[in-house]
Design a protein around this motif. Structure first.
Motif, PDB file in Angstrom:
ATOM      1  N   LYS A  12       1.023  -1.084   0.106  1.00  0.00           N
ATOM      2  CA  LYS A  12       0.051   0.045   0.015  1.00  0.00           C
ATOM      3  C   LYS A  12       0.893   1.256   0.066  1.00  0.00           C
ATOM      4  O   LYS A  12       0.350   2.305   0.144  1.00  0.00           O
ATOM      5  CB  LYS A  12      -0.831   0.086   1.283  1.00  0.00           C
ATOM      6  CG  LYS A  12      -2.190  -0.901   0.936  1.00  0.00           C
ATOM      7  CD  LYS A  12      -3.075  -0.844   2.215  1.00  0.00           C
ATOM      8  CE  LYS A  12      -4.147  -1.751   2.076  1.00  0.00           C
ATOM      9  NZ  LYS A  12      -5.155  -1.857   3.111  1.00  0.00           N
ATOM     10  N   ARG A  13       2.128   1.179  -0.111  1.00  0.00           N
ATOM     11  CA  ARG A  13       2.971   2.194  -0.292  1.00  0.00           C
ATOM     12  C   ARG A  13       2.698   2.974  -1.448  1.00  0.00           C
ATOM     13  O   ARG A  13       2.608   2.235  -2.553  1.00  0.00           O
ATOM     14  CB  ARG A  13       4.406   1.999   0.129  1.00  0.00           C
ATOM     15  CG  ARG A  13       4.909   1.530   1.406  1.00  0.00           C
ATOM     16  CD  ARG A  13       6.207   1.290   1.680  1.00  0.00           C
ATOM     17  NE  ARG A  13       7.038   0.601   0.690  1.00  0.00           N
ATOM     18  CZ  ARG A  13       8.198  -0.100   0.715  1.00  0.00           C
ATOM     19  NH1 ARG A  13       9.085   0.592   1.419  1.00  0.00           N
ATOM     20  NH2 ARG A  13       8.578  -0.781  -0.363  1.00  0.00           N
ATOM     21  N   PRO A  14       2.620   4.320  -1.475  1.00  0.00           N
ATOM     22  CA  PRO A  14       2.459   5.042  -2.550  1.00  0.00           C
ATOM     23  C   PRO A  14       3.307   4.604  -3.909  1.00  0.00           C
ATOM     24  O   PRO A  14       3.047   5.083  -4.925  1.00  0.00           O
ATOM     25  CB  PRO A  14       2.539   6.498  -2.286  1.00  0.00           C
ATOM     26  CG  PRO A  14       3.363   6.551  -1.010  1.00  0.00           C
ATOM     27  CD  PRO A  14       2.924   5.228  -0.331  1.00  0.00           C
ATOM     28  N   VAL A  15       4.534   4.206  -3.527  1.00  0.00           N
ATOM     29  CA  VAL A  15       5.290   3.779  -4.793  1.00  0.00           C
ATOM     30  C   VAL A  15       5.509   2.321  -4.465  1.00  0.00           C
ATOM     31  O   VAL A  15       6.289   1.836  -3.452  1.00  0.00           O
ATOM     32  CB  VAL A  15       6.593   4.476  -4.715  1.00  0.00           C
ATOM     33  CG1 VAL A  15       7.495   4.212  -5.734  1.00  0.00           C
ATOM     34  CG2 VAL A  15       6.139   5.890  -4.819  1.00  0.00           C
ATOM     35  N   SER A  16       5.473   1.480  -5.568  1.00  0.00           N
ATOM     36  CA  SER A  16       5.432   0.013  -5.167  1.00  0.00           C
ATOM     37  C   SER A  16       6.808  -0.239  -5.631  1.00  0.00           C
ATOM     38  O   SER A  16       7.690   0.369  -6.144  1.00  0.00           O
ATOM     39  CB  SER A  16       4.474  -0.790  -6.117  1.00  0.00           C
ATOM     40  OG  SER A  16       4.960  -0.660  -7.517  1.00  0.00           O
ATOM     41  N   GLU A  17       7.368  -1.610  -5.271  1.00  0.00           N
ATOM     42  CA  GLU A  17       8.472  -2.006  -5.589  1.00  0.00           C
ATOM     43  C   GLU A  17       9.065  -2.312  -7.081  1.00  0.00           C
ATOM     44  O   GLU A  17       9.859  -2.209  -7.499  1.00  0.00           O
ATOM     45  CB  GLU A  17       8.908  -3.325  -4.832  1.00  0.00           C
ATOM     46  CG  GLU A  17       8.200  -4.588  -5.629  1.00  0.00           C
ATOM     47  CD  GLU A  17       6.842  -4.734  -4.991  1.00  0.00           C
ATOM     48  OE1 GLU A  17       6.141  -5.921  -5.151  1.00  0.00           O
ATOM     49  OE2 GLU A  17       6.097  -3.714  -4.457  1.00  0.00           O
ATOM     50  N   THR A  18       7.872  -2.125  -7.849  1.00  0.00           N
ATOM     51  CA  THR A  18       8.157  -2.405  -9.294  1.00  0.00           C
ATOM     52  C   THR A  18       8.137  -0.789  -9.847  1.00  0.00           C
ATOM     53  O   THR A  18       8.047  -0.702 -10.918  1.00  0.00           O
ATOM     54  CB  THR A  18       6.946  -3.196 -10.172  1.00  0.00           C
ATOM     55  OG1 THR A  18       5.570  -2.417  -9.674  1.00  0.00           O
ATOM     56  CG2 THR A  18       6.853  -4.539  -9.663  1.00  0.00           C
ATOM     57  N   GLY A  19       8.094  -0.047  -9.109  1.00  0.00           N
ATOM     58  CA  GLY A  19       7.928   1.541  -9.569  1.00  0.00           C
ATOM     59  C   GLY A  19       6.971   2.060 -10.168  1.00  0.00           C
ATOM     60  O   GLY A  19       6.942   3.254 -10.889  1.00  0.00           O
ATOM     61  N   VAL A  20       5.676   1.610  -9.338  1.00  0.00           N
ATOM     62  CA  VAL A  20       4.434   2.494  -9.989  1.00  0.00           C
ATOM     63  C   VAL A  20       4.034   3.410  -8.919  1.00  0.00           C
ATOM     64  O   VAL A  20       3.996   3.049  -7.727  1.00  0.00           O
ATOM     65  CB  VAL A  20       3.408   1.480 -10.029  1.00  0.00           C
ATOM     66  CG1 VAL A  20       2.068   1.829 -10.568  1.00  0.00           C
ATOM     67  CG2 VAL A  20       3.640   0.327 -11.111  1.00  0.00           C
ATOM     68  N   VAL A  21       4.110   4.830  -9.202  1.00  0.00           N
ATOM     69  CA  VAL A  21       3.935   5.622  -8.397  1.00  0.00           C
ATOM     70  C   VAL A  21       2.246   6.140  -8.373  1.00  0.00           C
ATOM     71  O   VAL A  21       1.702   6.598  -9.447  1.00  0.00           O
ATOM     72  CB  VAL A  21       4.589   6.874  -8.845  1.00  0.00           C
ATOM     73  CG1 VAL A  21       4.520   8.145  -7.931  1.00  0.00           C
ATOM     74  CG2 VAL A  21       6.268   6.427  -9.034  1.00  0.00           C
ATOM     75  N   LEU A  22       1.792   6.417  -7.023  1.00  0.00           N
ATOM     76  CA  LEU A  22       0.679   6.974  -6.863  1.00  0.00           C
ATOM     77  C   LEU A  22       0.743   8.385  -6.627  1.00  0.00           C
ATOM     78  O   LEU A  22       1.823   8.893  -6.150  1.00  0.00           O
ATOM     79  CB  LEU A  22       0.099   6.271  -5.706  1.00  0.00           C
ATOM     80  CG  LEU A  22      -0.401   4.862  -5.838  1.00  0.00           C
ATOM     81  CD1 LEU A  22      -1.008   4.309  -4.651  1.00  0.00           C
ATOM     82  CD2 LEU A  22      -1.309   4.543  -7.138  1.00  0.00           C
ATOM     83  N   PRO A  23      -0.480   9.182  -6.909  1.00  0.00           N
ATOM     84  CA  PRO A  23      -0.222  10.499  -6.718  1.00  0.00           C
ATOM     85  C   PRO A  23       0.096  10.973  -5.223  1.00  0.00           C
ATOM     86  O   PRO A  23       0.637  12.097  -5.201  1.00  0.00           O
ATOM     87  CB  PRO A  23      -1.669  11.231  -7.153  1.00  0.00           C
ATOM     88  CG  PRO A  23      -2.136  10.188  -8.200  1.00  0.00           C
ATOM     89  CD  PRO A  23      -1.593   8.981  -7.885  1.00  0.00           C
ATOM     90  N   ASP A  24      -0.340  10.273  -4.238  1.00  0.00           N
ATOM     91  CA  ASP A  24      -0.036  10.400  -2.810  1.00  0.00           C
ATOM     92  C   ASP A  24       1.390  10.293  -2.597  1.00  0.00           C
ATOM     93  O   ASP A  24       1.772  10.747  -1.494  1.00  0.00           O
ATOM     94  CB  ASP A  24      -0.909   9.446  -1.970  1.00  0.00           C
ATOM     95  CG  ASP A  24      -2.445   9.545  -2.078  1.00  0.00           C
ATOM     96  OD1 ASP A  24      -3.026  10.632  -2.571  1.00  0.00           O
ATOM     97  OD2 ASP A  24      -3.162   8.604  -1.636  1.00  0.00           O
TER      98      ASP A  24
END
Length: 686
Positions: A131-143
Motif C-alpha cells: 500500500k505504499r504510494p510507490v510500489s517495488e516495481t516503480g508504480v507511483v501513486l499521486p499520494d
C-alpha cells in the motif's frame, strides 16, 4: 518409497516430509499426474501462483519438483512440513544457505523476540508494504508526491493515461508510462500548434470562428451535397437550356401524392431550387421547403459570421470560398492525434512538459527501486510459509490421489456433492469449457453428467462433471434439476445440461438388450395401432359419406339386406377368432410346461451370456482419469473403479433403522396376485 493401492492402481504414499522428498526423486511416470490447470485446485491462490513459475496457468511436474527442492534447501528442520503448518520458526532455517540467511535476517527485523511467525502476520506486512504510494516495481501513486504541483501533475497524467496497476488496487505511473505521455503529448501539441496560423484577416486559418468553427463546420456538412447539386444543375443548364424545364421540380413522375412520408422523402431528394443562368442561390420562399431549416442555420452560422455578408443570395464564388475555409478545418480535425488528451487544455499540456516535475517523479521511482529488496524478501517469506504448510497436501492431489478414495476427505480438485434422483453423487470436478471437455472425453466408458450450477446470491455460473458409478440411470436426463452442495458449504441450483451416456452398472448393461427389444416391440405395436386407427377412421368416414349421399328410402328395406351382411361379417370375424384361439391352445397343449420354461430360459441365456460378458468388459474399462483429462489434466495412472468405490461415489442413502413403512391396499393386492401367479406356474411344472 511406499506405494498404496487405490482404484486398482498403485499410488505413492505421501504421509511425511521424507515421503515428499523421496517423491521428488521418483520417476515422473510413476506420478499420478504430471500437469494440471491452476483453476482445478481449491487451494490458496497465492500458493498456486507461486507454484506456477512460468505463469502459463498450468502446474507441471518440473515446477512442483523445483518447489520441493527449494523448500528442503531452505529448511533444516522439516517438522513444520509434517505438521502442515504455515507458521515459520527462524530456528528451522538452514544457516548454510544464502537465501535462508536473508530470510532469517528479515524475520528478526520484522518480528523480533519471537520464534513463531504466522502466515497472517507475514501477509499483514506484505499488505502494508504494497500500500505504499510507490510500489517495488516503480508504480507511483499521486499520494507519493509531497509537492502539490507534482501531485497535480500525476493526477492530470492519470486522467488521460491508463497507467499501471499498483499492488494496492489503484492505477499509478511508472517510468515507461511517463515517457509515453511526453512523447504523445508532444505530438498533440504539434497538431494544436496549427491553430496559431492566421489568414489575411488575422484570424486563425484553421478556426476562423474560434470555438464556433465546429458548429459552423457541422452546418456546412449538412447542406454541402445539396448546394453542390444545385450548382451542378446550373452547369447542366448552360449545356442544355431546356434541361431544367424537363427536370424541374425534380420529383418522380409516379409519386404517390397521398402518402405524406413519400412526398417528404421526394422533396428531400429534390434540388434546392430551380437552376438559373446567374448561378444565384437565393435564400427566399422559393427554396425547397424540405431544406429550409438547414439552409437558414447555414446562413446564420456560416455565411454571415464567416464572410460578413447579410444579403440573401449566394454565388458560386462565395460558396467556393466557404468550402475552402471549412474544408481546411475538416482536414485538420481528421488529423487529430491522441483525442483522449482533449481533457487537458493546450496551456496545461505545455505546463506538463516541465522537466522539473518529470524529474521529481523519476526520483520517486528510483528511490523505491533501491529499497524494493525488503518487499521481495517479504514475498519470499510468504512463499516459504505457504510451501511448508501446503506443499504436502498439494502433492497428495498431484503425485498421489489418496483423498479421492477416502469417503471422509475431499481431494483438492473436488467441487462438492450433487443430490439428484434420490441419490448422492459425491465426486465432481470443474468444467472450464464444456465444448472442449466433451471433445476430450469422447470414447470414454463412464456415465458422466455435465451439470450447470447457479447460486442465487452470486452472479456467477459454474459447470461440473459428475459421474454416476452405481445403480441405474433412472430419471437422470438432460434438464433434470437438483441441488449441489459445494465443499465451502454453499448450496447451488443444479441442472443437467449434457450426458455422456454409458452403462452405469452390470445389471443395467445386462438388461440393455431386453430394453431395446421392449422399445422396438412397443414402437411396432404403436405403429400397428396407429395404422388400425387410421383405417377405422377412413372406413367410418366413408360410411358417413355414403349415408349422407344415399337417396331417401321409399320403403323399409328387407331385413335380410344390410343387417344380413353385418351378421355375416360378424360371424366370419367370430369364427376367425375362434380358430385362432383353438390353434394357440393346441400348440400350448402339445408343449410340456417344463419345455416352455426351458425354451424361455435358453432364449434368455442366449442374450444374457454375451451381453454380460460385454457389460463386464465395458465396466471393467471404466477409468476415472477421463474426468480429469477432460479438464486438461495430464494423468499417468489408470484410475480403475472397484465395487466399493463405485458405491462410495454414487450412493442411495439408507432409511433410518427405526423407520416404519405403511403400505396401502393396492400394494398388498398386487403382491397377492404375483404370489397366486407364481404358485400356479409351479403347480403346472410339477
Amino acid at each position: 518409497m511406499n506405494f498404496k493401492r487405490f482404484g486398482n492402481s498403485y499410488h505413492p504414499s505421501l504421509r511425511s516430509a521424507d515421503d515428499l522428498k523421496r517423491a521428488c526423486l521418483l520417476d515422473e511416470s510413476l506420478w499420478v499426474a504430471t500437469s494440471a490447470p491452476v483453476h482445478a485446485f481449491r487451494m490458496d491462490l497465492e500458493f498456486l501462483r507461486q507454484l506456477d513459475i512460468d505463469k502459463d496457468q498450468r502446474i507441471k511436474c518440473g515446477e512442483l519438483q523445483e518447489a520441493i527442492t527449494w523448500l528442503f534447501c531452505i529448511l533444516s528442520d522439516v517438522s513444520g512440513v509434517d505438521a502442515a503448518s504455515t507458521t515459520l520458526s527462524p530456528s528451522h532455517l538452514n544457516p548454510g544457505h544464502p537465501q535462508a540467511k536473508e530470510i532469517h535476517s528479515l524475520l528478526e527485523q520484522l518480528f523480533p523476540d519471537t520464534d513463531r511467525i504466522r502466515l497472517e502476520d507475514i501477509r499483514t506486512w506484505r499488505t502494508r508494504l504494497e500500500k505504499r504510494p510507490v510500489s517495488e516495481t516503480g508504480v507511483v501513486l499521486p499520494d507519493a508526491a509531497e509537492d502539490p504541483a507534482c501531485r497535480r501533475f500525476l493526477e492530470d497524467l492519470l486522467s488521460v493515461m491508463e497507467g499501471r496497476e499498483h499492488p494496492g488496487g489503484q492505477r499509478g505511473i511508472d517510468a515507461e508510462t511517463l515517457h509515453t505521455f511526453h512523447r504523445n503529448s508532444a505530438t498533440r501539441l504539434a497538431w494544436l500548434a496549427q491553430l496559431r496560423e492566421t489568414d489575411d484577416l488575422g484570424r486563425s486559418a484553421i478556426q476562423p470562428l474560434g470555438e464556433d468553427t465546429a458548429s459552423a463546420h457541422a452546418a456546412y456538412l449538412r447542406v454541402k451535397d445539396a448546394v453542390d447539386h444545385f450548382f451542378d444543375l446550373c452547369d447542366a443548364a448552360d449545356l442544355d437550356p431546356h434541361s431544367p424545364d424537363r427536370n424541374w421540380p425534380g420529383l418522380p413522375p409516379d409519386l404517390d401524392w397521398n402518402d405524406p412520408a413519400k412526398v417528404k422523402e421526394a422533396l428531400r431528394h429534390a434540388p434546392l431550387c430551380k437552376p438559373n443562368p446567374e448561378r444565384l442561390l437565393k435564400f427566399d420562399p422559393q427554396l425547397n421547403p424540405a431544406w429550409a431549416i438547414e439552409l437558414h442555420d447555414f446562413r446564420q452560422q456560416v455565411v454571415i459570421p464567416l464572410l460578413d455578408r447579410t444579403d440573401e443570395v449566394m454565388t458560386q464564388e462565395i460558396w467556393d470560398r466557404i468550402r475552402e475555409i471549412l474544408e481546411r478545418y475538416g482536414r485538420w480535425r481528421s488529423e487529430e492525434t491522441f483525442p483522449e488528451f482533449a481533457a487537458l487544455s493546450t496551456e496545461r499540456l505545455e505546463e506538463m512538459q516541465n522537466a522539473t516535475l518529470t524529474q521529481q517523479v523519476l526520483d520517486l521511482i528510483r528511490h523505491q527501486s533501491e529499497a524494493a529488496i525488503s518487499v521481495q524478501q517479504v514475498r519470499t517469506v510468504e512463499k516459504l510459509a505457504l510451501y511448508q504448510g501446503l506443499l504436502l497436501e498439494f502433492a497428495n492431489n498431484f503425485i498421489s490421489f489418496p483423498y479421492l478414495y477416502d469417503p471422509d476427505k475431499r481431494a483438492g480438485f473436488e467441487m462438492g456433492t450433487l443430490i439428484m434422483d434420490g441419490r448422492r453423487f459425491t465426486l465432481s470436478v470443474r468444467v472450464p469449457d464444456r465444448a472442449a471437455y466433451l471433445k476430450n472425453i469422447e470414447g470414454g466408458t463412464m456415465f458422466i453428467m455435465i451439470v450447470e450450477l447457479i447460486h442465487p446470491g452470486r452472479e456467477e455460473k459454474l459447470e461440473v462433471a459428475v459421474p454416476a458409478t452405481s445403480g441405474h440411470q433412472g430419471n437422470l436426463k438432460t434438464g433434470k434439476h437438483g441441488i449441489f452442495q459445494h465443499v465451502d458449504g454453499s448450496q447451488w441450483f443444479a441442472t443437467v445440461v449434457h450426458i455422456a451416456d454409458n452403462p452405469i452398472s452390470m445389471g443395467e448393461a445386462m438388461m440393455e438388450p431386453f430394453i431395446r427389444l421392449g422399445r422396438a416391440v412397443t414402437q411396432k405395436m404403436e405403429s400397428i395401432t396407429q395404422s388400425a386407427e387410421k383405417k377405422l377412421e377412413q372406413s367410418g368416414g366413408e360410411l358417413v359419406s355414403q349415408v349422407q349421399t344415399a337417396p331417401p328410402p321409399q320403403a323399409a328395406p328387407p331385413a335380410s339386406a344390410n343387417g344380413g351382411n353385418m351378421l355375416a361379417g360378424g360371424g366370419i370375424a367370430i369364427a376367425a377368432l375362434g380358430s385362432s384361439f383353438a390353434l394357440i391352445t393346441k400348440i400350448f397343449s402339445e408343449i410340456q410346461p417344463l419345455g416352455i420354461v426351458k425354451g424361455l430360459a435358453v432364449a434368455i441365456l442366449a442374450v444374457l451370456i454375451p451381453s454380460s460378458i460385454i457389460a463386464w468388459m465395458r465396466l471393467r474399462r471404466r477409468d476415472m482419469s477421463v474426468l480429469l483429462e477432460g479438464a486438461n489434466w495430464a494423468v499417468n495412472s489408470r484410475m480403475r473403479l472397484n465395487r466399493t468405490q463405485c458405491r462410495s461415489f454414487t450412493r442411495k442413502p439408507r432409511y433410518p433403522e427405526d423407520s416404519h413403512f405403511q403400505r396401502d391396499r393396492e400394494w398388498w393386492l398386487w403382491r397377492g396376485l404375483w404370489i397366486v401367479l407364481i404358485l400356479y406356474l409351479v403347480s403346472r411344472l410339477l
